[in-house]
Write a protein that holds these residues in place. Structure first.
Motif, mmCIF file in Angstrom:
data_model
loop_
_atom_site.group_PDB
_atom_site.id
_atom_site.type_symbol
_atom_site.label_atom_id
_atom_site.label_comp_id
_atom_site.label_asym_id
_atom_site.label_seq_id
_atom_site.Cartn_x
_atom_site.Cartn_y
_atom_site.Cartn_z
ATOM 1 N N ALA A 1 0.945 -0.946 0.004
ATOM 2 C CA ALA A 1 -0.094 0.017 0.070
ATOM 3 C C ALA A 1 0.806 1.308 -0.065
ATOM 4 N N LEU A 2 0.627 2.002 -1.117
ATOM 5 C CA LEU A 2 1.583 3.374 -1.068
ATOM 6 C C LEU A 2 0.709 4.635 -1.177
ATOM 7 N N PRO A 3 1.291 5.775 -0.688
ATOM 8 C CA PRO A 3 0.589 6.831 -1.011
ATOM 9 C C PRO A 3 0.324 7.293 -2.482
ATOM 10 N N LYS A 4 -0.547 8.065 -2.781
ATOM 11 C CA LYS A 4 -0.768 8.114 -3.931
ATOM 12 C C LYS A 4 0.041 8.985 -4.705
ATOM 13 N N ARG A 5 0.924 9.731 -4.076
ATOM 14 C CA ARG A 5 1.920 10.527 -4.737
ATOM 15 C C ARG A 5 3.295 9.943 -4.685
ATOM 16 N N GLY B 1 -6.429 0.415 14.392
ATOM 17 C CA GLY B 1 -7.004 -0.706 13.395
ATOM 18 C C GLY B 1 -6.460 -0.682 12.040
ATOM 19 N N ARG B 2 -6.806 -1.527 11.447
ATOM 20 C CA ARG B 2 -6.230 -1.790 9.684
ATOM 21 C C ARG B 2 -6.663 -0.636 9.110
ATOM 22 N N SER B 3 -7.815 0.142 9.140
ATOM 23 C CA SER B 3 -8.531 1.200 8.495
ATOM 24 C C SER B 3 -7.468 2.497 8.672
ATOM 25 N N MET C 1 -3.041 6.392 7.480
ATOM 26 C CA MET C 1 -1.829 6.807 7.798
ATOM 27 C C MET C 1 -0.739 6.720 6.607
ATOM 28 N N VAL C 2 -0.935 5.837 5.796
ATOM 29 C CA VAL C 2 -0.358 5.494 4.732
ATOM 30 C C VAL C 2 -0.898 6.631 3.517
ATOM 31 N N GLY C 3 -2.211 6.734 3.457
ATOM 32 C CA GLY C 3 -2.597 7.744 2.569
ATOM 33 C C GLY C 3 -2.254 9.555 2.729
ATOM 34 N N GLN C 4 -1.658 9.387 4.182
ATOM 35 C CA GLN C 4 -1.273 10.640 4.586
ATOM 36 C C GLN C 4 0.258 10.766 4.707
ATOM 37 N N SER C 5 1.034 10.054 4.131
ATOM 38 C CA SER C 5 2.320 9.571 3.642
ATOM 39 C C SER C 5 3.190 9.563 4.939
ATOM 40 N N PHE C 6 2.605 8.951 6.049
ATOM 41 C CA PHE C 6 3.311 8.654 7.070
ATOM 42 C C PHE C 6 4.423 7.331 6.809
ATOM 43 N N GLY C 7 4.180 6.480 5.785
ATOM 44 C CA GLY C 7 4.827 5.501 5.182
ATOM 45 C C GLY C 7 4.244 4.477 4.476
ATOM 46 N N ILE C 8 4.778 3.216 4.476
ATOM 47 C CA ILE C 8 3.899 2.350 3.432
ATOM 48 C C ILE C 8 3.539 1.328 4.495
ATOM 49 N N THR C 9 2.756 0.031 3.686
ATOM 50 C CA THR C 9 2.631 -1.102 4.619
ATOM 51 C C THR C 9 2.309 -2.303 3.444
ATOM 52 N N ILE C 10 2.000 -3.400 3.970
ATOM 53 C CA ILE C 10 1.771 -4.595 3.228
ATOM 54 C C ILE C 10 0.734 -5.182 3.672
ATOM 55 N N VAL C 11 -0.189 -5.599 2.582
ATOM 56 C CA VAL C 11 -1.584 -6.201 2.771
ATOM 57 C C VAL C 11 -1.775 -7.510 2.231
ATOM 58 N N GLY C 12 -2.982 -8.193 2.546
ATOM 59 C CA GLY C 12 -3.503 -9.358 1.672
ATOM 60 C C GLY C 12 -4.269 -8.483 0.690
ATOM 61 N N ALA C 13 -4.519 -9.078 -0.326
ATOM 62 C CA ALA C 13 -5.351 -8.549 -1.539
ATOM 63 C C ALA C 13 -6.674 -8.049 -1.212
ATOM 64 N N ALA C 14 -7.490 -9.075 -0.127
ATOM 65 C CA ALA C 14 -8.561 -8.600 0.382
ATOM 66 C C ALA C 14 -8.680 -7.066 0.667
ATOM 67 N N ALA C 15 -7.711 -6.547 1.483
ATOM 68 C CA ALA C 15 -7.577 -5.257 2.099
ATOM 69 C C ALA C 15 -7.744 -4.172 1.006
ATOM 70 N N VAL D 1 -9.707 -3.612 -1.217
ATOM 71 C CA VAL D 1 -11.188 -3.247 -1.568
ATOM 72 C C VAL D 1 -11.585 -2.237 -0.636
ATOM 73 N N LEU D 2 -10.722 -2.260 0.554
ATOM 74 C CA LEU D 2 -11.177 -1.002 1.610
ATOM 75 C C LEU D 2 -11.125 0.441 1.013
ATOM 76 N N PRO D 3 -12.227 1.224 0.921
ATOM 77 C CA PRO D 3 -12.257 2.666 0.308
ATOM 78 C C PRO D 3 -11.101 3.275 1.441
ATOM 79 N N THR D 4 -9.888 3.754 0.861
ATOM 80 C CA THR D 4 -9.149 4.298 1.693
ATOM 81 C C THR D 4 -8.300 5.555 0.725
ATOM 82 N N ALA D 5 -8.744 6.858 1.049
ATOM 83 C CA ALA D 5 -8.153 7.908 0.405
ATOM 84 C C ALA D 5 -6.791 8.084 0.307
ATOM 85 N N GLY D 6 -6.590 8.387 -0.915
ATOM 86 C CA GLY D 6 -4.901 8.576 -1.081
ATOM 87 C C GLY D 6 -3.963 7.542 -1.017
ATOM 88 N N VAL D 7 -4.597 6.156 -1.133
ATOM 89 C CA VAL D 7 -3.727 4.938 -1.353
ATOM 90 C C VAL D 7 -3.751 4.118 -2.360
#
Length: 312
Positions: free
Chosen positions: A183-187, A240-242, A247-261, A263-269
């Protein structure tokens, strides 16, 4: 002397045959010995004898006899009302016990790593509740290590965890797999690539949770990067996961997730695959071999069927 006192203090109910109570209720309903006997498929003399014996044992006249049938005395009405309530409770207890034995009623305590809409685990639990609506399901989100401890202690009936644990004192079964994504920040500089590599992620700050799958995610990152002679930067958070994805969307860093995650609507990710990840994430269920709950058996059978259907 002790036996005599015990007889005096003990209720007669412990010595009254259930058949006598049931036939007395029938007489109270029909107010006629013959009609009650016909309804129960027994002889009138049998019903009459049982009711008479019961009245003698109680020392109470329950019915006033007359030419056309019987009428409840005031004591008889009081007695019948409470016996009827007791019989209903007994019937409910018998039926409920049978439902519990068949796994149709009861409680199931489940440890989960996460609940993601549309994911295998959510679909499994939704289908289980549809098929076994009489079973109350309690869900607890825990780390794999804590969940396994609770399975051992009997606090949880089963735990769904990431990976393929094989504890010597528990049973485990692989159920489903998911591709691993980053999971990466949009920019982020890597956004737009069809896939990225672990080496390209080595200089990044990874965000992981302290609970849930966080400890396993942490170990996975360390395993992949230290194997390449690299030292990862990892920060842990009690969120929590969301919240972590936010936090990833706000450029605090990146993370790794399973593909199911993903589908979660997260702005900026933005999610991307990792091309040199050798295999998808595996998820398993763990339970104690000493747990003979039929509700658990139904859950495991359903999970196994759904796991087989999900395999390509």
């Amino acid at each position: 002397m002790i036996d005599r006192q015990r007889r005096v203090q003990s209720p007669l109910g412990s010595r009254i045959p259930l058949a006598s109570l049931i036939q007395t209720l029938a007489v109270a309903e029909y107010l006629n010995f013959r009609h009650a006997a016909d309804a129960m498929g027994v002889s009138q003399s049998s019903v009459s004898a049982r009711v008479k014996t019961l009245e003698e044992d109680l020392g109470i006249l329950l019915f006033e006899r007359h030419a056309r049938g019987v009428r409840l005395t005031e004591a008889g009405r009081h007695f019948v009302e409470r016996v009827a309530a007791g019989i209903d409770q007994l019937d409910h207890a018998v039926r409920t016990a049978g439902m519990v034995a068949r796994g149709e009623h009861g409680r199931l305590r489940i440890g989960v790593h996460a609940l993601i809409p549309g994911g295998f685990l959510v679909n499994l639990l939704n289908r289980y509740r549809e098929e076994y609506s009489g079973v109350e399901t309690e869900l607890v989100e825990e780390s794999a290590r804590k969940a396994l401890m609770q399975v051992r202690s009997g606090e949880l009936d089963a735990a769904f965890v990431m990976g393929t644990p094989e504890p010597p004192d528990c049973h485990s079964r692989r159920l489903w797999t998911e591709p691993l994504l980053v999971a990466l920040p949009k920019r982020h500089r890597l956004v737009g690539r069809s896939a990225v590599t672990w080496t390209e992620l080595a200089e990044e700050t990874f965000l992981v949770r302290r609970g849930g799958t966080g400890p396993q995610v942490h170990d996975h990152i360390v395993l992949r990067l230290t194997g390449r002679g690299l030292t990862p930067s990892i920060q842990r958070f009690d969120v929590g996961r969301s919240a972590l994805l936010s936090m990833v969307g706000q450029s605090f860093g990146i993370t790794i997730v399973g593909a199911a995650a993903s589908v979660l609507p997260t702005a900026g990710v933005v999610f991307a695959s990792i091309s040199d990840e050798p295999e998808p994430l595996t998820f398993s269920v763990v339970w104690s071999p000493y747990n003979q709950s039929q509700t658990l058996r139904h859950l495991l059978d359903l999970a196994t069927r759904m796991g087989r259907a999900a395999k390509p």
